[in-house]
Enzyme design. Structure first.
Site, mmCIF file in Angstrom:
data_model
loop_
_atom_site.group_PDB
_atom_site.id
_atom_site.type_symbol
_atom_site.label_atom_id
_atom_site.label_comp_id
_atom_site.label_asym_id
_atom_site.label_seq_id
_atom_site.Cartn_x
_atom_site.Cartn_y
_atom_site.Cartn_z
ATOM 1 N N GLU A 160 -9.894 -5.547 10.263
ATOM 2 C CA GLU A 160 -9.339 -4.412 9.524
ATOM 3 C C GLU A 160 -9.935 -4.453 8.116
ATOM 4 O O GLU A 160 -9.743 -5.429 7.385
ATOM 5 C CB GLU A 160 -7.818 -4.542 9.445
ATOM 6 C CG GLU A 160 -7.185 -3.395 8.689
ATOM 7 C CD GLU A 160 -5.685 -3.572 8.472
ATOM 8 O OE1 GLU A 160 -5.224 -4.709 8.275
ATOM 9 O OE2 GLU A 160 -4.985 -2.547 8.503
ATOM 10 N N GLY B 236 2.975 -5.655 7.398
ATOM 11 C CA GLY B 236 1.931 -6.356 6.653
ATOM 12 C C GLY B 236 0.762 -6.641 7.569
ATOM 13 O O GLY B 236 0.592 -5.996 8.612
ATOM 14 N N CYS C 141 -2.783 1.462 6.821
ATOM 15 C CA CYS C 141 -2.911 0.908 8.178
ATOM 16 C C CYS C 141 -3.514 1.917 9.142
ATOM 17 O O CYS C 141 -4.101 1.538 10.147
ATOM 18 C CB CYS C 141 -1.556 0.422 8.676
ATOM 19 S SG CYS C 141 -0.293 1.697 8.650
ATOM 20 N N ASN D 197 0.789 -1.245 0.000
ATOM 21 C CA ASN D 197 0.000 0.000 0.000
ATOM 22 C C ASN D 197 0.816 1.287 0.000
ATOM 23 O O ASN D 197 0.332 2.314 -0.456
ATOM 24 C CB ASN D 197 -1.012 -0.011 1.163
ATOM 25 C CG ASN D 197 -0.337 -0.065 2.504
ATOM 26 O OD1 ASN D 197 0.485 -0.940 2.744
ATOM 27 N ND2 ASN D 197 -0.653 0.865 3.366
ATOM 28 N N GLU E 225 5.198 -4.240 12.042
ATOM 29 C CA GLU E 225 4.199 -3.176 11.904
ATOM 30 C C GLU E 225 2.995 -3.808 11.224
ATOM 31 O O GLU E 225 3.071 -4.181 10.055
ATOM 32 C CB GLU E 225 4.758 -2.028 11.053
ATOM 33 C CG GLU E 225 6.039 -1.411 11.601
ATOM 34 C CD GLU E 225 5.874 -0.764 12.951
ATOM 35 O OE1 GLU E 225 4.730 -0.429 13.311
ATOM 36 O OE2 GLU E 225 6.874 -0.620 13.658
ATOM 37 N N LEU E 226 1.894 -3.925 11.967
ATOM 38 C CA LEU E 226 0.753 -4.696 11.444
ATOM 39 C C LEU E 226 -0.457 -3.787 11.207
ATOM 40 O O LEU E 226 -0.300 -2.604 10.956
ATOM 41 C CB LEU E 226 0.453 -5.850 12.400
ATOM 42 C CG LEU E 226 1.678 -6.731 12.744
ATOM 43 C CD1 LEU E 226 1.323 -7.808 13.749
ATOM 44 C CD2 LEU E 226 2.290 -7.345 11.498
HETATM 45 P P1 NAD Z 1 0.370 -9.060 3.671
HETATM 46 O O1 NAD Z 1 0.516 -9.430 5.100
HETATM 47 O O2 NAD Z 1 -0.507 -9.885 2.806
HETATM 48 O O3 NAD Z 1 1.809 -9.077 2.953
HETATM 49 C C1 NAD Z 1 2.893 -8.320 3.435
HETATM 50 C C2 NAD Z 1 4.187 -8.920 2.942
HETATM 51 O O4 NAD Z 1 4.380 -10.182 3.575
HETATM 52 C C3 NAD Z 1 4.213 -9.193 1.443
HETATM 53 O O5 NAD Z 1 5.490 -8.869 0.932
HETATM 54 C C4 NAD Z 1 3.964 -10.689 1.375
HETATM 55 O O6 NAD Z 1 4.470 -11.288 0.214
HETATM 56 C C5 NAD Z 1 4.733 -11.157 2.599
HETATM 57 N N1 NAD Z 1 4.359 -12.494 3.095
HETATM 58 C C6 NAD Z 1 3.197 -13.162 2.911
HETATM 59 N N2 NAD Z 1 3.267 -14.372 3.529
HETATM 60 C C7 NAD Z 1 4.473 -14.439 4.128
HETATM 61 C C8 NAD Z 1 5.129 -15.415 4.926
HETATM 62 N N3 NAD Z 1 4.550 -16.574 5.232
HETATM 63 N N4 NAD Z 1 6.376 -15.142 5.393
HETATM 64 C C9 NAD Z 1 6.972 -13.973 5.115
HETATM 65 N N5 NAD Z 1 6.405 -13.008 4.335
HETATM 66 C C10 NAD Z 1 5.173 -13.237 3.860
HETATM 67 O O7 NAD Z 1 -0.049 -7.534 3.655
HETATM 68 P P2 NAD Z 1 -0.544 -6.641 2.426
HETATM 69 O O8 NAD Z 1 -1.883 -7.107 1.980
HETATM 70 O O9 NAD Z 1 0.543 -6.507 1.418
HETATM 71 O O10 NAD Z 1 -0.668 -5.227 3.166
HETATM 72 C C11 NAD Z 1 -1.763 -4.863 3.934
HETATM 73 C C12 NAD Z 1 -1.502 -5.033 5.405
HETATM 74 O O11 NAD Z 1 -0.320 -4.365 5.815
HETATM 75 C C13 NAD Z 1 -2.625 -4.415 6.220
HETATM 76 O O12 NAD Z 1 -2.951 -5.262 7.294
HETATM 77 C C14 NAD Z 1 -2.013 -3.129 6.723
HETATM 78 O O13 NAD Z 1 -2.592 -2.601 7.885
HETATM 79 C C15 NAD Z 1 -0.608 -3.548 6.954
HETATM 80 N N6 NAD Z 1 0.252 -2.370 7.001
HETATM 81 C C16 NAD Z 1 0.752 -1.978 8.206
HETATM 82 C C17 NAD Z 1 1.530 -0.829 8.273
HETATM 83 C C18 NAD Z 1 2.131 -0.376 9.571
HETATM 84 O O14 NAD Z 1 3.110 0.363 9.523
HETATM 85 N N7 NAD Z 1 1.588 -0.757 10.712
HETATM 86 C C19 NAD Z 1 1.768 -0.095 7.126
HETATM 87 C C20 NAD Z 1 1.225 -0.528 5.926
HETATM 88 C C21 NAD Z 1 0.465 -1.670 5.869
#
Ligand code: NAD
Length: 487
Positions: free
Chosen positions: A385, A237, A291, A161, A257-258
């Site tokens: 979320e 993520g 997020c 994002n 950071e979730l």
């Molecule tokens: P996601 O969790 O689907 O993916 C994030 C990353 O993790 C991707 O690069 C993905 O390929 C990788 N991934 C997936 N499975 C994995 C595994 N088993 N092991 C290691 N890596 C793996 O998230 P998304 O859909 O790309 O992003 C949205 C999420 O991110 C939302 O929940 C959002 O709130 C969060 N987010 C948090 C912040 C923050 O700073 N708190 C900022 C931005 C986004």
């Protein structure tokens, strides 16, 4: 289908490690979520590639030539300057491969320039101090100090994002701290990170200290997290993925950071006009894929009607459209499946008795900005979320009760409180279990230097440039046992 050339001079290869651009046999196709057009391709790396990349970065950090702190600072300042020169190109690529409007993408590039600049400035803050050995009889005749040393190899895993700034938030602090870094960008938005790593190399970052391996989370991400030579996993993520990362990482240091479900409290004496504007900006920026996005608004009973009226009016004025158009406020979600998920959650809420006051309409990956009220307890739009353009507004009678309700939510990233009363604002700020409380603003505000992170399902540890550098370095003590002077 023909492959459109990327607007940036992105490298021919689709990955980079051990000092070379690579063209992995398998590729990830990157499609524009707006119309499905193929924007470009990146490598679809393997677990074997991860092993090669991590081993090479570990060797560079442990056995390679020293990278003096002043050179780190200069390289990152140069990187910020190059990014400033190429702001328009980077913005275009962010917008094309992801879901940001061109205005939103340009704002992200400006943030990333700040993130890299702030990281460069941390070079002169990698400080230690002398230790008070003389404070105890056991320390007599000892002199010692600590310095801040790199943790070693940082694995950086990022979401789609904010595909540039969140990469910058991990890679630049890791580098200034003296680490090597292996980056796995989101599979939906890998092209901008390839361009960013290329820019860092041009700016003088040693080629053996950085790697970028696009690929799937379950392969590249999992292999990176599990790799024994990775010293720190910096993950951003979703909560479910964060749990998988934690399980695989075991005893490794992690910063996570979730997600969030952005709450806003509008107290009885609030400026409703101001609150309404901020709620709309916070809920629908980047089509809610943020997020910090505002998802739940709790408003004092007596202000409910006015707030709803203002929010619905401002929401209906938003321009939903093509990302490339400067007038567009709200673009698509990252893919059709995400828009369909938001649609199904809204349908569930409406079937349970919620009123959809505007929006609640889907076309492909687009979902129209939606305002709900009277949402039934337990609906997914309240408990999960949403990560889409949706806000629900509900009344409250007592501040104490609403603080308890917010604290009972599973997420606790940031929150906002609107009130003209300083005591109430400070009281609520103190009692909310979240990482930050913004007064007379929503939680959708951040500067890149502040400690950033949340409680509960929202994360583990803090990012934000100085805090990321702190997490990515460790104190190392050196002590001298002096020979006592003979009398
Ligand atoms: P996601 O969790 O689907 O993916 C994030 C990353 O993790 C991707 O690069 C993905 O390929 C990788 N991934 C997936 N499975 C994995 C595994 N088993 N092991 C290691 N890596 C793996 O998230 P998304 O859909 O790309 O992003 C949205 C999420 O991110 C939302 O929940 C959002 O709130 C969060 N987010 C948090 C912040 C923050 O700073 N708190 C900022 C931005 C986004």
């Amino acid at each position: 289908m023909t492959i459109q050339p990327a607007p940036l001079n992105t490298p021919a290869g689709g990955a980079f490690w051990a000092g070379h651009w690579r063209s992995p046999a398998a590729v990830l196709e990157v499609h524009d979520p707006e119309d499905g057009r193929l924007v470009g391709v990146a490598g679809d790396c393997t677990a074997g590639d991860v092993d090669e990349a991590v081993s090479a970065v570990a060797k560079a950090v442990l056995d390679g030539p020293a990278w003096p702190v002043w050179q780190r600072r200069e390289a990152l300042h140069r990187a910020a300057a190059i990014l400033r020169e190429r702001e328009a190109d980077f913005a275009q690529l962010i917008s094309q491969e992801g879901c940001k409007t061109i205005r939103g993408a340009a704002a992200e590039v400006r943030r990333a320039i700040e993130t890299v600049r702030l990281s460069a400035e941390q070079a002169d803050r990698l400080e230690g101090r002398t230790l008070p050995f003389g404070d105890t009889p056991r320390g007599e005749n000892r002199l010692g100090w600590y310095t801040r040393e790199p943790v070693g190899v940082v694995a950086a895993i990022t979401p789609f994002n904010d595909p540039l700034n969140l990469v910058a938030h991990k890679v630049a602090p890791a580098l200034v701290g003296g680490n090597g870094v292996v980056l796995k960008p989101a599979e939906q938005t890998p092209l901008i990170s390839l361009a960013f790593i290329e820019l860092l190399l041009e700016a003088g970052v040693p080629a053996d200290r950085v790697a970028v391996l696009p690929g799937r989370g379950a392969t590249v991400g999992a292999a990176l997290v599990a790799h024994p030579r990775v010293d720190l996993v910096s993950f951003t993520g979703g909560y479910a993925t964060g749990n998988a990362v934690a399980a695989t990482a075991g005893a490794k240091k992690t910063v996570m950071e979730l997600g969030g479900n952005g709450t806003v409290l509008v107290l009885p004496d609030a400026d409703v006009r101001r609150a309404a504007r901020a709620v709309v900006d916070g809920a629908f920026g980047n089509a809610g894929q943020n997020c910090l996005s505002v998802q739940r608004v709790f408003v004092a009973h007596e202000l409910l009607d006015e707030l709803i009226e203002r929010v619905v009016h401002l929401t209906s004025e938003l321009v939903v459209g093509s990302k490339a158009d400067e007038r567009t406020d709200v673009g698509p979600l990252i893919d059709v499946a995400s828009a369909a998920r938001v649609e199904s959650w809204v349908d569930e809420a409406v079937e349970g008795g919620a009123a959809a006051l505007t929006g609640a309409k889907r076309d492909g990956a687009y979902y129209w900005p939606t305002v709900l009220t009277s949402v039934p307890v337990g609906a997914q739009v309240l408990t999960e979320e949403v990560f889409g353009p949706l806000v629900s507004i509900e009344p409250f009678d007592s501040v104490d009760a609403v603080v308890t309700e917010v604290n009972d939510l599973e997420y606790g990233l940031q929150a906002g409180v609107f009130t003209r009363d300083l005591d109430s604002a400070l009281d609520v700020a103190q009692r909310l279990r979240v990482g930050a409380v913004m007064i007379n603003d929503t939680g959708d505000f951040r500067i890149d230097a502040m400690p950033f992170g949340g409680s509960k399902r929202s994360g583990v540890g803090r990012e934000g440039v100085p805090f990321a550098v702190e997490a990515m370095t460790e104190p190392k003590i050196v002590a001298i046992h002096r020979t006592p002077r003979s009398v």
